[in-house]
Scaffold this motif. Structure first.
Motif, mmCIF file in Angstrom:
data_model
loop_
_atom_site.group_PDB
_atom_site.id
_atom_site.type_symbol
_atom_site.label_atom_id
_atom_site.label_comp_id
_atom_site.label_asym_id
_atom_site.label_seq_id
_atom_site.Cartn_x
_atom_site.Cartn_y
_atom_site.Cartn_z
ATOM 1 N N ILE A 155 0.523 -1.281 -0.077
ATOM 2 C CA ILE A 155 -0.763 0.084 -0.462
ATOM 3 C C ILE A 155 0.904 1.309 -0.423
ATOM 4 C CG2 ILE A 155 -1.089 1.360 1.491
ATOM 5 C CD1 ILE A 155 -3.174 -1.713 2.251
ATOM 6 N N GLU A 156 1.906 1.601 0.818
ATOM 7 C CA GLU A 156 2.558 2.689 1.102
ATOM 8 C C GLU A 156 3.494 2.647 -0.602
ATOM 9 O OE1 GLU A 156 6.834 3.886 3.179
ATOM 10 O OE2 GLU A 156 6.081 2.614 3.758
ATOM 11 N N PHE A 157 4.395 1.378 -0.557
ATOM 12 C CA PHE A 157 5.041 1.980 -1.929
ATOM 13 C C PHE A 157 4.752 2.152 -3.507
ATOM 14 C CE2 PHE A 157 8.437 1.777 0.669
ATOM 15 C CZ PHE A 157 9.150 2.461 0.301
ATOM 16 N N THR A 158 3.692 1.196 -3.714
ATOM 17 C CA THR A 158 2.728 1.347 -4.865
ATOM 18 C C THR A 158 2.607 3.167 -5.091
ATOM 19 O OG1 THR A 158 2.163 -0.842 -4.948
ATOM 20 C CG2 THR A 158 0.485 0.918 -6.032
ATOM 21 N N GLN A 159 1.575 4.003 -3.376
ATOM 22 C CA GLN A 159 2.130 5.132 -3.392
ATOM 23 C C GLN A 159 2.618 5.850 -4.705
ATOM 24 O OE1 GLN A 159 -1.856 6.607 -1.187
ATOM 25 N NE2 GLN A 159 -0.871 4.911 -0.249
ATOM 26 N N ALA B 32 19.057 -3.064 -12.199
ATOM 27 C CA ALA B 32 17.855 -3.132 -12.310
ATOM 28 C C ALA B 32 17.004 -2.080 -12.531
ATOM 29 C CB ALA B 32 17.820 -3.306 -10.488
ATOM 30 N N GLU B 33 15.960 -1.572 -13.012
ATOM 31 C CA GLU B 33 15.549 -0.095 -12.991
ATOM 32 C C GLU B 33 15.749 0.486 -11.677
ATOM 33 O OE1 GLU B 33 14.396 0.131 -16.199
ATOM 34 O OE2 GLU B 33 14.283 -1.501 -17.214
ATOM 35 N N LEU B 34 15.722 1.819 -12.060
ATOM 36 C CA LEU B 34 15.845 2.084 -10.681
ATOM 37 C C LEU B 34 14.512 2.761 -9.294
ATOM 38 C CD1 LEU B 34 17.634 4.664 -9.166
ATOM 39 C CD2 LEU B 34 17.383 6.616 -11.064
ATOM 40 N N CYS B 35 13.538 3.569 -10.668
ATOM 41 C CA CYS B 35 12.002 3.696 -9.090
ATOM 42 C C CYS B 35 11.112 1.877 -8.883
ATOM 43 C CB CYS B 35 10.811 4.071 -10.760
ATOM 44 S SG CYS B 35 11.123 6.037 -11.008
ATOM 45 N N LEU B 36 11.846 1.330 -10.707
ATOM 46 C CA LEU B 36 11.285 -0.003 -9.627
ATOM 47 C C LEU B 36 12.215 -0.967 -8.184
ATOM 48 C CD1 LEU B 36 10.484 -2.110 -12.617
ATOM 49 C CD2 LEU B 36 8.775 -0.538 -10.889
ATOM 50 N N ASP B 37 14.412 -0.832 -8.336
ATOM 51 C CA ASP B 37 14.428 -0.550 -6.966
ATOM 52 C C ASP B 37 14.703 -0.374 -5.376
ATOM 53 O OD1 ASP B 37 17.022 -2.403 -8.820
ATOM 54 O OD2 ASP B 37 18.336 -0.857 -9.288
ATOM 55 N N ILE B 38 14.017 0.541 -6.005
ATOM 56 C CA ILE B 38 13.528 1.263 -4.510
ATOM 57 C C ILE B 38 12.208 0.438 -3.918
ATOM 58 C CG2 ILE B 38 12.761 3.399 -3.623
ATOM 59 C CD1 ILE B 38 13.784 5.508 -5.741
ATOM 60 N N THR B 39 11.280 0.471 -4.651
ATOM 61 C CA THR B 39 10.414 -0.396 -4.324
ATOM 62 C C THR B 39 10.985 -1.618 -3.777
ATOM 63 O OG1 THR B 39 9.931 -1.283 -6.416
ATOM 64 C CG2 THR B 39 8.579 0.502 -5.237
ATOM 65 N N TRP C 21 14.091 -3.125 -2.336
ATOM 66 C CA TRP C 21 15.231 -3.042 -1.586
ATOM 67 C C TRP C 21 13.801 -2.136 -0.597
ATOM 68 C CZ3 TRP C 21 18.568 -6.786 -2.470
ATOM 69 C CH2 TRP C 21 18.641 -6.422 -3.869
ATOM 70 N N SER C 22 13.321 -1.674 -1.203
ATOM 71 C CA SER C 22 12.291 -1.011 0.226
ATOM 72 C C SER C 22 11.926 -1.958 0.703
ATOM 73 C CB SER C 22 11.656 -0.398 0.181
ATOM 74 O OG SER C 22 12.586 1.446 -0.431
ATOM 75 N N THR C 23 11.680 -3.048 0.278
ATOM 76 C CA THR C 23 10.449 -4.098 0.866
ATOM 77 C C THR C 23 11.534 -4.623 2.443
ATOM 78 O OG1 THR C 23 11.868 -6.150 -0.038
ATOM 79 C CG2 THR C 23 9.599 -5.334 -1.133
ATOM 80 N N GLN C 24 12.653 -4.361 2.093
ATOM 81 C CA GLN C 24 13.655 -4.537 3.938
ATOM 82 C C GLN C 24 13.350 -4.091 5.177
ATOM 83 O OE1 GLN C 24 16.174 -0.528 3.256
ATOM 84 N NE2 GLN C 24 16.767 -2.474 2.004
ATOM 85 N N LYS C 25 11.902 -2.950 4.993
ATOM 86 C CA LYS C 25 11.321 -2.629 5.958
ATOM 87 C C LYS C 25 10.538 -3.552 6.329
ATOM 88 C CE LYS C 25 9.008 1.558 5.468
ATOM 89 N NZ LYS C 25 8.030 2.387 5.569
ATOM 90 N N ILE C 26 10.263 -4.664 6.100
ATOM 91 C CA ILE C 26 9.054 -6.217 6.174
ATOM 92 C C ILE C 26 9.924 -6.539 7.449
ATOM 93 C CG2 ILE C 26 8.063 -8.268 5.896
ATOM 94 C CD1 ILE C 26 7.497 -6.390 3.256
#
Length: 276
Positions: free
Chosen positions: A134-138, A226-233, A235-240
Motif C-alpha cells: 500500500i505504501e510503496f505503490t503510492q 535493475a530499474e531505478l524507480c523499481l529498485d527503490i520498491t 530494496w525497500s521491502t527490507q522494511k518488512i
C-alpha cells in the motif's frame, strides 16, 4: 472523489504479466485479500496523508464501500487515537502504519506483540506485507506521474477475476502467500538491465540507510542490474524485515570491515553470501 485501482501504471509500462509493473499489480491484488478492505482502506488513506499523496487521499476504494467505512469516519482519521469511530484493532493498525511509514527502525517488540494479539501471529507477516504494498505503490505512482507520460487514468478496483485468482486456478501448486507474491515481484525487478551495477548499489544502500536495515547495510552487491524507480520498491521491502525484526544480520559471513558480499543468479534470487 475518484475511485481507483491500486496498481494502475501507464500503459507504456504494462508489457506483460511477467514485467515488474504487472507483477506489482498482482502484489496489490493479493494485498487487498489479506485483511478487511475497510481496514486496509484506512491504512491506505493514512499513508497517503503521511507521504503527501493528495490524489490518494481524494480516492476511495470500491471494495471498502461495502463495509461501514463512512465519510464521517474518514474525516475523523487524523484523530483516530481518541475518536470513538475507531475500534481498538483499527487504532493499533493505524499506529503501526504510522511507525512503519515514518521510521520503521523505531518499531518496538511491544508494538509487534500488540498487533500480533489483535490480528493473530500467523496473519501478522501478511499484514505487514500488505502495508508495504500500500505504501510503496503510492510512492511509485507519485513518481510515475512526474517521470512517465502520458499517464492513463487508473481503472476500477481489482475485479473478482483477478490475476491472483486466475493464477490460483491454473497453477494451484504455487505458494500465493504475501511473501511469495512479493518475492516474485522482487525477482523481476532484479532481472532488469537498464541500470549499471554501481547505480543499483547506491539505490540499495540508500534504502538500507533510510530504513536502518542491519543486513542490507552489511551487504555489498558484487554484480547487479535493475530499474531505478523499481529498485527503490524492491530494496525497500527490507522494511518488512525491519518491522518484524527478522533481518538476521548476525548470521552473515563478514570481512574485517564488517562487510559481506552477495550476488544474484539468473532468476533474480540471491545466490549466496561471502566475506571476500
Amino acid at each position: 472523489m475518484r475511485i481507483i485501482r491500486y496498481g494502475g501504471f501507464p500503459a507504456s509500462c504494462a508489457l506483460s504479466v511477467r514485467t515488474p509493473p504487472k507483477l506489482l499489480d498482482r502484489v496489490n491484488e493479493h494485498a487487498w485479500r489479506t485483511a478487511e478492505p475497510a481496514l486496509l482502506e484506512l491504512m491506505r488513506l493514512r499513508v497517503a496523508c503521511l507521504i503527501g499523496n493528495r490524489a490518494g487521499e481524494a480516492a476511495r476504494s470500491p471494495a471498502a464501500r461495502t463495509g461501514d467505512l463512512s465519510e464521517a469516519k474518514i474525516d475523523d482519521l487524523p484523530a483516530y487515537s481518541t475518536s470513538t469511530h475507531f475500534s481498538p484493532v483499527e487504532r493499533e493498525c493505524l499506529a503501526f502504519a504510522e511507525q512503519f511509514v515514518m521510521d520503521v527502525s523505531g518499531m518496538t517488540t511491544a508494538a509487534l506483540d500488540v498487533l500480533a494479539h489483535q490480528l493473530g501471529r500467523t496473519e501478522l507477516s501478511d499484514f505487514v506485507g500488505a502495508l508495504y504494498a500500500i505504501e510503496f505503490t503510492q510512492r511509485l505512482q507519485m513518481v510515475a506521474q512526474v517521470l512517465l507520460a502520458p499517464v492513463v487514468e487508473a481503472a476500477a478496483a481489482p475485479a473478482p477475476t483477478s490475476a491472483v485468482a486466475d493464477t490460483a486456478k491454473s497453477e494451484p501448486h504455487l505458494d500465493l502467500s504475501m511473501r511469495k507474491v512479493l518475492a516474485t515481484y522482487q525477482d523481476a525487478v532484479v532481472r532488469g538491465q537498464a541500470l549499471d551495477s554501481v547505480t543499483t548499489e547506491l539505490v540499495r544502500l540508500r534504502c538500507a540507510r533510510t530504513h536502518r536495515c542491519r543486513i542490507c547495510q552489511t551487504l555489498r552487491l558484487a554484480d547487479a542490474q535493475a530499474e531505478l524507480c523499481l529498485d527503490i520498491t524492491k530494496w525497500s521491502t527490507q522494511k518488512i524485515n525491519v518491522a518484524l525484526r527478522t533481518y538476521g544480520a548476525d548470521r552473515l559471513p563478514t570481512n574485517k570491515a564488517g562487510v559481506s558480499f552477495f550476488g544474484f543468479d539468473d532468476a533474480g534470487r540471491v545466490a549466496g553470501f561471502w566475506a571476500n
